[in-house]
Design a protein around this motif. Structure first.
Motif, short mmCIF file in Angstrom:
data_model
loop_
_atom_site.label_atom_id
_atom_site.label_comp_id
_atom_site.label_asym_id
_atom_site.label_seq_id
_atom_site.Cartn_x
_atom_site.Cartn_y
_atom_site.Cartn_z
N CYS A 61 -18.83 30.92 -10.94
CA CYS A 61 -19.19 31.39 -9.93
C CYS A 61 -17.51 32.05 -9.49
O CYS A 61 -16.90 31.42 -9.31
N ASP A 62 -17.60 33.41 -8.76
CA ASP A 62 -16.41 33.37 -8.18
C ASP A 62 -16.11 33.00 -6.45
O ASP A 62 -16.89 33.55 -5.62
N ALA A 63 -14.93 32.41 -6.82
CA ALA A 63 -15.01 31.73 -5.00
C ALA A 63 -14.16 32.51 -4.33
O ALA A 63 -14.33 31.97 -2.85
N LYS A 64 -13.76 33.01 -4.51
CA LYS A 64 -12.88 34.82 -3.58
C LYS A 64 -13.58 34.77 -2.67
O LYS A 64 -14.00 35.58 -1.62
N THR A 109 -21.07 40.15 -18.32
CA THR A 109 -19.98 40.51 -19.15
C THR A 109 -18.84 40.48 -18.43
O THR A 109 -18.13 40.50 -17.55
N PRO A 110 -17.41 40.18 -19.45
CA PRO A 110 -16.18 40.19 -18.85
C PRO A 110 -15.81 41.09 -17.95
O PRO A 110 -15.47 40.49 -16.64
N ALA A 111 -16.12 42.83 -18.03
CA ALA A 111 -16.34 43.40 -16.91
C ALA A 111 -16.72 43.08 -15.91
O ALA A 111 -16.51 43.95 -14.68
N THR A 112 -17.92 42.83 -16.29
CA THR A 112 -18.98 42.89 -14.77
C THR A 112 -18.46 41.47 -13.82
O THR A 112 -18.49 41.22 -13.24
N VAL A 113 -17.98 40.53 -14.74
CA VAL A 113 -17.02 38.98 -14.15
C VAL A 113 -15.96 39.84 -13.29
O VAL A 113 -15.61 39.83 -12.22
N GLU A 114 -15.12 40.74 -13.72
CA GLU A 114 -13.84 40.74 -13.04
C GLU A 114 -14.15 42.14 -12.06
O GLU A 114 -13.36 42.38 -10.97
N LYS A 115 -15.06 42.85 -12.16
CA LYS A 115 -15.47 44.19 -11.13
C LYS A 115 -15.88 43.01 -9.80
O LYS A 115 -16.20 43.49 -9.27
N GLY A 116 -17.19 42.01 -9.71
CA GLY A 116 -17.09 41.21 -9.03
C GLY A 116 -18.70 41.39 -8.85
O GLY A 116 -19.86 41.22 -7.86
N PHE A 131 -8.91 35.87 -16.15
CA PHE A 131 -9.29 36.71 -14.78
C PHE A 131 -7.84 36.38 -13.63
O PHE A 131 -8.04 36.57 -12.53
N LYS A 132 -7.62 35.15 -13.87
CA LYS A 132 -6.31 34.30 -12.34
C LYS A 132 -6.04 34.88 -12.76
O LYS A 132 -5.63 34.91 -11.35
N GLY A 133 -5.66 36.16 -13.37
CA GLY A 133 -4.35 37.21 -12.34
C GLY A 133 -3.99 38.24 -12.01
O GLY A 133 -4.23 39.14 -11.54
N LYS A 134 -5.80 37.88 -11.83
CA LYS A 134 -6.29 39.77 -11.60
C LYS A 134 -7.20 39.22 -9.95
O LYS A 134 -7.88 40.14 -9.90
N GLY A 135 -7.51 38.13 -9.43
CA GLY A 135 -7.62 38.25 -7.92
C GLY A 135 -9.22 37.76 -8.48
O GLY A 135 -10.11 37.33 -6.61
N VAL A 136 -9.20 36.71 -9.67
CA VAL A 136 -10.43 36.58 -9.68
C VAL A 136 -10.22 35.23 -9.35
O VAL A 136 -9.68 34.25 -10.44
N ASP A 137 -10.97 33.95 -9.24
CA ASP A 137 -10.45 32.63 -8.77
C ASP A 137 -12.50 31.79 -9.46
O ASP A 137 -13.24 32.07 -8.98
N TRP A 138 -12.29 32.35 -10.60
CA TRP A 138 -14.11 31.73 -11.54
C TRP A 138 -14.24 30.62 -11.61
O TRP A 138 -13.08 30.08 -12.66
N GLN A 139 -14.76 29.79 -11.17
CA GLN A 139 -15.25 28.06 -11.49
C GLN A 139 -16.58 28.03 -12.57
O GLN A 139 -16.87 29.05 -11.71
N VAL A 140 -15.85 26.69 -13.04
CA VAL A 140 -17.11 26.93 -14.31
C VAL A 140 -17.57 24.62 -13.33
O VAL A 140 -17.38 24.36 -13.58
N ALA A 141 -19.09 24.66 -13.48
CA ALA A 141 -20.11 23.88 -13.67
C ALA A 141 -20.83 24.06 -14.31
O ALA A 141 -21.67 24.91 -14.75
N VAL A 142 -20.63 23.30 -15.22
CA VAL A 142 -22.31 22.41 -15.72
C VAL A 142 -23.03 22.22 -14.92
O VAL A 142 -23.10 20.87 -14.15
#
Lengths: 297, 381
Positions: free
Chosen positions: B170-173, B246-253, B272-283
């Protein structure tokens, strides 16, 4: 391509040629090539579609199972989905393509003509994954235009049957323009003048002269568009994944997936179904074309 | 009618190539000195005369041909590089994004060729069916005894190597409240946000997502229908988007919430930490589903010794820790945690999961797949 024949036909016709053994010989390389390039894969397709090889013993036996499965449940749904999408986009693409081409022809502007032709040549070949991503970037969920114009609240959804149809039209309309423009050029202005002199209105001219003369090219264009849309795979795969049932996507699933095992022969059977549908479309097109070509002699 | 001779001729051609291929395999591929033949049948390092002899034989072959190993998947890129530097064997990686079905097809169609794949990384169903078809050479790595019985073929034709849990990235931003369970995903606030990472009738990870959703909704390993219904409901409510993440769709939001393996989602978080995406992972706690991928040695491997050395490397402490570094859970993790060889910094970074994973039986898996193939299209359209 297909428009070359009718244009020649209107020009007075070198249609009937003497047939002799020599002309037949000249076609031999083509026949050999066709047999090799189309016959072999078709044979392999047919063979795979009607046989099954037991994994344990390696014995191969005839079976109708794959073909019957390819015509049931989700597989049948994907075939129908593909036919629907192709027929719809080919129809819209043909109409819009003809209108654009006609506008270019009547404007008589050389600059407009070459601009439209060049653009069409490029766009007709702009398909596959790049096209899908171009659309995702502009009108996808987080696309630039979607955000600016708030398309989502208007009910726009790129990842649906309608969205896919719009994307297909993006390369189908230019294709139609390319195909139909030479045919429209073949309509002599004199014919129109003659019709007007005889008291015909615009609609009457098109109904009795224009459309009958164009019919073979129009039909040819429609069939070409149908085929293009029917066989398209990469654009749809990149755009809608599994959510719009299409036969090409189903074939890919069955052939190269990580989930379903041993579906290869069903994929071959689906391929055979596709050939049959394409054959059916041609079977409708050819007699109609012959019928309308008769008026051109 | 004209087609019959064509088909017959084709069949003849196929038989002919198979025959010649069989004849050519031993000399062209494995070497003529008899040593190659020994490599091709070796069922453990002992058959070579120990690890050193195996390394020597593999170095002589000098190359390893692999297929379908994406460098951005579970740290495969680093694994390949580490193997190359350690043993000086060149890894020829072909078609990294190929599927399990492509791998099996390559083994069959390239039989006897130098470009045939040496080793295979397969979804469990393909490992089982491939073993039944006799495509794999039985080989037991040094660490064989430590692999749990439920995760290996008794004859050593295939065994699980790494895996993970279905997770929600999930993109927390973009998403103020990240969903933590499958039940959360149904909330109206996630309209047009939830994606799977593929088509579940094709992609193993997307299939895992549907399986997990079934478990979260009173389904079971034998009954995947509730999972299909769950995604049907998501689709109807407008929450589900059919974009394959895909990595691309995740990065683009484009896919702000993506159901995927935890190791892939965790990898995106890093990437993507450095690219403005705060991606959080939950099982998700309501639908815990784990799945492992399996390794196998091709029976007709053109580099039989290198193939076996690759297996030894993957199941060595070094190889298993490299997977851990890619957030995948290596099959030897329980054993390595017990003897203290697992890299603790990487273990600490794994998404938290309660309990031990359970795996569906072969028959249950087949049934679930059949149901999915039949019902998925309808539920989603």
């Amino acid at each position: 391509m297909s428009s070359a024949t009718p244009t020649e036909g209107t020009a007075g016709g070198t249609r009937r040629r003497r047939r002799g053994p020599r002309t037949w010989l000249a076609a031999l390389p083509l026949i050999a090539f066709t047999a090799l390039a189309f016959g072999l894969p078709l044979g392999a397709l047919l063979f795979g579609a009607v046989t099954r090889t037991d994994p344990a013993t390696g014995a191969t036996a005839l079976t109708g199972e794959h073909l019957s499965r390819s015509l049931q449940g989700p597989y049948l749904g994907s075939l129908l989905g593909s036919v629907q999408l192709s027929a719809l986009t080919a129809l819209i693409g043909s109409v819009l393509g003809v209108l654009i081409a006609q506008a270019v022809v009547t404007s008589r502007s050389q600059a407009l003509r070459s601009a439209v032709l060049t653009a069409s040549g490029v766009l007709a070949n702009f398909g596959g994954v790049p096209l899908a991503f171009a659309f995702i970037a502009t009108v996808g969920i987080s696309g630039v235009v979607t955000q600016l114009a708030d398309l989502t609240s208007l009910g726009w959804n790129l990842y649906s049957f309608g969205g896919l149809a719009v994307v297909y039209l993006y390369f189908l309309i230019p294709l139609m323009v390319l195909v139909i423009l030479p045919a429209l050029d073949g309509l002599r202005p004199q014919w129109r003048e003659a019709a007007q002199n005889a008291g015909a209105g615009g609609w009457q001219y098109w109904r009795h002269v224009g459309i009958p003369v164009l019919a073979p090219s129009l039909l040819g264009g429609f069939v070409l568009l149908f085929g293009s849309a029917f066989a398209a795979h990469a654009t749809a795969a990149a755009l809608v994944g599994g959510s719009v049932p299409l036969v090409t996507l189903k074939i890919a699933d069955a052939l190269s997936g990580n989930v379903m095992v041993g579906q290869e022969n069903v994929a071959l059977a689906l391929g055979l179904d596709m050939i049959l549908i394409a054959g059916l479309v041609m079977a409708i097109y050819l007699p109609l074309q012959r019928r309308s070509a008769r008026w051109l002699r | 009618m004209r087609r019959t001779p064509v088909a017959a001729a084709l069949l003849g051609a196929v038989v002919l190539t198979t025959l010649t291929a069989c004849g050519a395999a031993p000399e062209g591929a494995a070497g003529t000195d008899g040593k190659g033949a020994k490599s091709a049948t070796a069922a453990s390092a002992k058959d070579f005369g120990g690890m050193d002899a195996l390394v020597k034989a593999a170095k002589q072959e000098g190359a390893l041909h692999v297929i379908a190993l994406p460098p951005d998947w579970a740290n495969y890129g680093e694994l390949i590089k580490a193997f190359e530097t350690k043993y000086g064997i060149k890894v020829e990686s072909e078609n990294p994004d190929a599927s399990s079905a492509d791998e099996i097809a390559a083994v069959k169609s390239r039989k006897g060729q130098k470009r045939a794949p040496d080793v295979l990384d397969l979804g469990i169903a393909f490992a089982r069916s491939g073993a039944e078809e006799g495509l794999f050479a039985p080989y037991k790595v040094e660490a064989w005894g430590k692999i749990p019985d439920a995760q290996k073929d008794a004859d050593g034709r295939w065994y699980n190597d790494y895996g993970g849990y279905v997770s929600i990235g999930c993109d927390a931003k973009r998403i103020p409240n990240c969903p933590k369970t499958f039940a959360d995903l149904l909330k109206p606030e996630y309209k047009g946000k939830v994606a799977l990472n593929g088509n579940p009738t094709k992609s193993g990870s997307a299939f895992g997502g549907v399986y997990a959703a079934a478990l979260a909704n009173k389904g079971s390993f034998a009954d995947i229908q509730p999972g299909i219904d769950f995604f049907g409901t998501l689709r109807k409510s407008g929450n589900f988007i059919p974009v394959e993440s895909t990595p691309a769709t995740v990065e683009k939001g484009e896919t702000p919430i993506s159901i995927d393996w935890d190791y892939l989602n965790a990898g995106y978080a890093d990437q993507f930490k450095g690219k403005g995406v705060d991606w959080q992972v939950a099982v998700p706690t309501d639908g815990v589903y784990a799945q492992f991928y399996s390794q196998a040695v091709s029976k007709d491997a053109p580099h039989p010794a290198a193939a076996r050395l690759w297996m030894e490397f993957l199941y060595s402490t070094e190889g298993q820790n490299l997977w851990l570094k890619g957030y995948a859970r290596p099959v030897l993790l329980p054993a390595m945690t017990a003897d203290g060889t697992a890299d603790k910094t990487f273990v600490a970074k794994l998404p938290k999961v309660d309990g031990t994973p359970a795996f569906p039986a072969s028959a249950e898996l087949d049934k679930a797949k059949a149901t999915l193939a039949e019902k998925w299209d309808k539920a989603l359209s």
